[in-house]
Design a protein around this motif. Sequence first.
Motif, PDB file in Angstrom:
ATOM      1  N   HIS A   1      37.193  26.985  47.830  1.00 41.50           N
ATOM      2  CA  HIS A   1      37.425  27.290  46.418  1.00 41.50           C
ATOM      3  C   HIS A   1      37.247  28.776  46.131  1.00 41.50           C
ATOM      4  CE1 HIS A   1      38.158  23.891  43.656  1.00 41.50           C
ATOM      5  NE2 HIS A   1      37.858  23.194  44.717  1.00 41.50           N
ATOM      6  N   MET A   2      36.195  29.359  46.694  1.00 46.56           N
ATOM      7  CA  MET A   2      35.906  30.760  46.410  1.00 46.56           C
ATOM      8  C   MET A   2      36.951  31.685  47.036  1.00 46.56           C
ATOM      9  SD  MET A   2      33.226  30.175  44.439  1.00 46.56           S
ATOM     10  CE  MET A   2      34.107  31.369  43.647  1.00 46.56           C
ATOM     11  N   ILE A   3      37.462  31.328  48.198  1.00 43.97           N
ATOM     12  CA  ILE A   3      38.518  32.140  48.819  1.00 43.97           C
ATOM     13  C   ILE A   3      39.766  32.118  47.949  1.00 43.97           C
ATOM     14  CG2 ILE A   3      40.157  32.196  50.759  1.00 43.97           C
ATOM     15  CD1 ILE A   3      37.776  31.487  52.589  1.00 43.97           C
ATOM     16  N   ASN A   4      40.152  30.946  47.489  1.00 44.03           N
ATOM     17  CA  ASN A   4      41.333  30.830  46.638  1.00 44.03           C
ATOM     18  C   ASN A   4      41.140  31.616  45.341  1.00 44.03           C
ATOM     19  OD1 ASN A   4      43.918  29.928  46.001  1.00 44.03           O
ATOM     20  ND2 ASN A   4      43.154  28.066  45.041  1.00 44.03           N
ATOM     21  N   LEU A   5      39.988  31.471  44.726  1.00 40.04           N
ATOM     22  CA  LEU A   5      39.693  32.194  43.487  1.00 40.04           C
ATOM     23  C   LEU A   5      39.699  33.697  43.723  1.00 40.04           C
ATOM     24  CD1 LEU A   5      38.890  32.251  40.534  1.00 40.04           C
ATOM     25  CD2 LEU A   5      36.520  31.804  41.241  1.00 40.04           C
ATOM     26  N   ALA A   6      39.106  34.137  44.813  1.00 40.77           N
ATOM     27  CA  ALA A   6      39.071  35.572  45.123  1.00 40.77           C
ATOM     28  C   ALA A   6      40.472  36.119  45.369  1.00 40.77           C
ATOM     29  CB  ALA A   6      38.172  35.833  46.330  1.00 40.77           C
ATOM     30  N   GLN A   7      41.332  35.344  46.006  1.00 39.41           N
ATOM     31  CA  GLN A   7      42.702  35.806  46.250  1.00 39.41           C
ATOM     32  C   GLN A   7      43.468  35.975  44.944  1.00 39.41           C
ATOM     33  OE1 GLN A   7      44.058  32.838  49.057  1.00 39.41           O
ATOM     34  NE2 GLN A   7      43.443  34.077  50.809  1.00 39.41           N
ATOM     35  N   VAL A   8      43.295  35.045  44.029  1.00 37.34           N
ATOM     36  CA  VAL A   8      43.966  35.160  42.724  1.00 37.34           C
ATOM     37  C   VAL A   8      43.426  36.366  41.967  1.00 37.34           C
ATOM     38  CG1 VAL A   8      44.315  34.030  40.487  1.00 37.34           C
ATOM     39  CG2 VAL A   8      44.577  32.728  42.586  1.00 37.34           C
ATOM     40  N   ALA A   9      42.103  36.548  41.973  1.00 36.26           N
ATOM     41  CA  ALA A   9      41.502  37.690  41.285  1.00 36.26           C
ATOM     42  C   ALA A   9      41.911  39.008  41.944  1.00 36.26           C
ATOM     43  CB  ALA A   9      39.984  37.555  41.253  1.00 36.26           C
ATOM     44  N   CYS A  10      42.038  39.001  43.259  1.00 35.43           N
ATOM     45  CA  CYS A  10      42.485  40.191  43.994  1.00 35.43           C
ATOM     46  C   CYS A  10      43.907  40.568  43.571  1.00 35.43           C
ATOM     47  CB  CYS A  10      42.411  39.926  45.490  1.00 35.43           C
ATOM     48  SG  CYS A  10      42.851  41.325  46.519  1.00 35.43           S
ATOM     49  N   ASN A  11      44.763  39.577  43.457  1.00 35.38           N
ATOM     50  CA  ASN A  11      46.124  39.842  42.980  1.00 35.38           C
ATOM     51  C   ASN A  11      46.111  40.342  41.541  1.00 35.38           C
ATOM     52  OD1 ASN A  11      47.637  39.273  45.278  1.00 35.38           O
ATOM     53  ND2 ASN A  11      47.704  37.098  44.834  1.00 35.38           N
ATOM     54  N   ALA A  12      45.239  39.772  40.718  1.00 38.42           N
ATOM     55  CA  ALA A  12      45.142  40.228  39.322  1.00 38.42           C
ATOM     56  C   ALA A  12      44.738  41.700  39.289  1.00 38.42           C
ATOM     57  CB  ALA A  12      44.143  39.373  38.555  1.00 38.42           C
ATOM     58  N   LEU A  13      43.782  42.072  40.124  1.00 38.49           N
ATOM     59  CA  LEU A  13      43.356  43.473  40.182  1.00 38.49           C
ATOM     60  C   LEU A  13      44.511  44.365  40.641  1.00 38.49           C
ATOM     61  CD1 LEU A  13      41.184  45.628  39.917  1.00 38.49           C
ATOM     62  CD2 LEU A  13      40.442  45.051  42.242  1.00 38.49           C
ATOM     63  N   ALA A  14      45.246  43.920  41.643  1.00 40.10           N
ATOM     64  CA  ALA A  14      46.382  44.702  42.127  1.00 40.10           C
ATOM     65  C   ALA A  14      47.441  44.865  41.030  1.00 40.10           C
ATOM     66  CB  ALA A  14      46.994  44.042  43.366  1.00 40.10           C
ATOM     67  N   LEU A  15      47.687  43.802  40.272  1.00 36.53           N
ATOM     68  CA  LEU A  15      48.666  43.893  39.189  1.00 36.53           C
ATOM     69  C   LEU A  15      48.175  44.810  38.065  1.00 36.53           C
ATOM     70  CD1 LEU A  15      49.800  40.188  39.186  1.00 36.53           C
ATOM     71  CD2 LEU A  15      51.242  42.162  39.722  1.00 36.53           C
ATOM     72  N   CYS A  16      46.870  44.779  37.804  1.00 34.38           N
ATOM     73  CA  CYS A  16      46.309  45.711  36.808  1.00 34.38           C
ATOM     74  C   CYS A  16      46.440  47.147  37.298  1.00 34.38           C
ATOM     75  CB  CYS A  16      44.842  45.369  36.531  1.00 34.38           C
ATOM     76  SG  CYS A  16      44.630  43.849  35.600  1.00 34.38           S
ATOM     77  N   ASN A  17      46.186  47.363  38.579  1.00 29.23           N
ATOM     78  CA  ASN A  17      46.367  48.700  39.147  1.00 29.23           C
ATOM     79  C   ASN A  17      47.821  49.143  39.033  1.00 29.23           C
ATOM     80  OD1 ASN A  17      43.662  48.959  39.861  1.00 29.23           O
ATOM     81  ND2 ASN A  17      43.984  48.154  41.913  1.00 29.23           N
ATOM     82  N   HIS A  18      48.745  48.221  39.279  1.00 27.66           N
ATOM     83  CA  HIS A  18      50.180  48.506  39.150  1.00 27.66           C
ATOM     84  C   HIS A  18      50.511  48.897  37.726  1.00 27.66           C
ATOM     85  CE1 HIS A  18      54.518  48.075  39.763  1.00 27.66           C
ATOM     86  NE2 HIS A  18      54.541  47.317  38.693  1.00 27.66           N
ATOM     87  N   PHE A  19      49.964  48.162  36.774  1.00 30.35           N
ATOM     88  CA  PHE A  19      50.205  48.460  35.359  1.00 30.35           C
ATOM     89  C   PHE A  19      49.617  49.811  34.972  1.00 30.35           C
ATOM     90  CE2 PHE A  19      48.585  47.737  30.857  1.00 30.35           C
ATOM     91  CZ  PHE A  19      49.786  48.106  30.264  1.00 30.35           C
ATOM     92  N   SER A  20      48.434  50.125  35.474  1.00 24.94           N
ATOM     93  CA  SER A  20      47.792  51.398  35.089  1.00 24.94           C
ATOM     94  C   SER A  20      48.494  52.591  35.713  1.00 24.94           C
ATOM     95  CB  SER A  20      46.315  51.398  35.446  1.00 24.94           C
ATOM     96  OG  SER A  20      46.123  51.431  36.829  1.00 24.94           O
ATOM     97  N   ALA A  21      49.197  52.361  36.816  1.00 25.30           N
ATOM     98  CA  ALA A  21      49.936  53.467  37.448  1.00 25.30           C
ATOM     99  C   ALA A  21      51.171  53.724  36.635  1.00 25.30           C
ATOM    100  CB  ALA A  21      50.332  53.087  38.872  1.00 25.30           C
TER     101      ALA A  21
END
Length: 167
Positions: free
Chosen positions: A147-167
């Motif tokens: 469960h934690m791996i799956n949750l971390a992967q989704v959150a990791c993608n969310a962070l990457a998308l936020c980084n994409h938006f901030s760029a």
Amino acid sequence: MLKELWYRKQYCTYTHPAICIQSSLVYASTVQQSPRQVATTVLSVSIEMAQLSKTFLTKLTKFKGLKPREYAALKDCIEEVSDGVDRLSQSVQELKTMGRARGKDFIWHMSNVETWVSAALTDDNTCMDGFSGRALNGRIKSSVRAHMINLAQVACNALALCNHFSA
């Protein structure tokens, strides 16, 4: 299929593309090619997943035959996931309230979002710390880890998308 290819090319070329597609493609038509809306949507998906994980962890605490250390680790994990939900929720609110911020204001808001999403990822990792060592090896640890791996992967993608938006 064409929508999925466009969405994958635009937003899911990050660390865990399969998870990104699986968890957020259903929202592709509602985001209307807006990086901000994509970031908000994927953060919302992360919140939903974290809440589901919290429910799952709570159910695990009711299993008969839990070792005292397993129970304690689960309770700590529930608190960490709850903290992560709070941080992800703060991030969504920050994106919603920042309006059309530009320049330094935009950078400040996005820094807040990125900090809170990173902290939520840390919470996910901290959850597993309570299960370290051989004494806690077993089905409970394996289930929590999945469960934690799956949750971390989704959150990791969310962070990457936020980084994409901030760029």
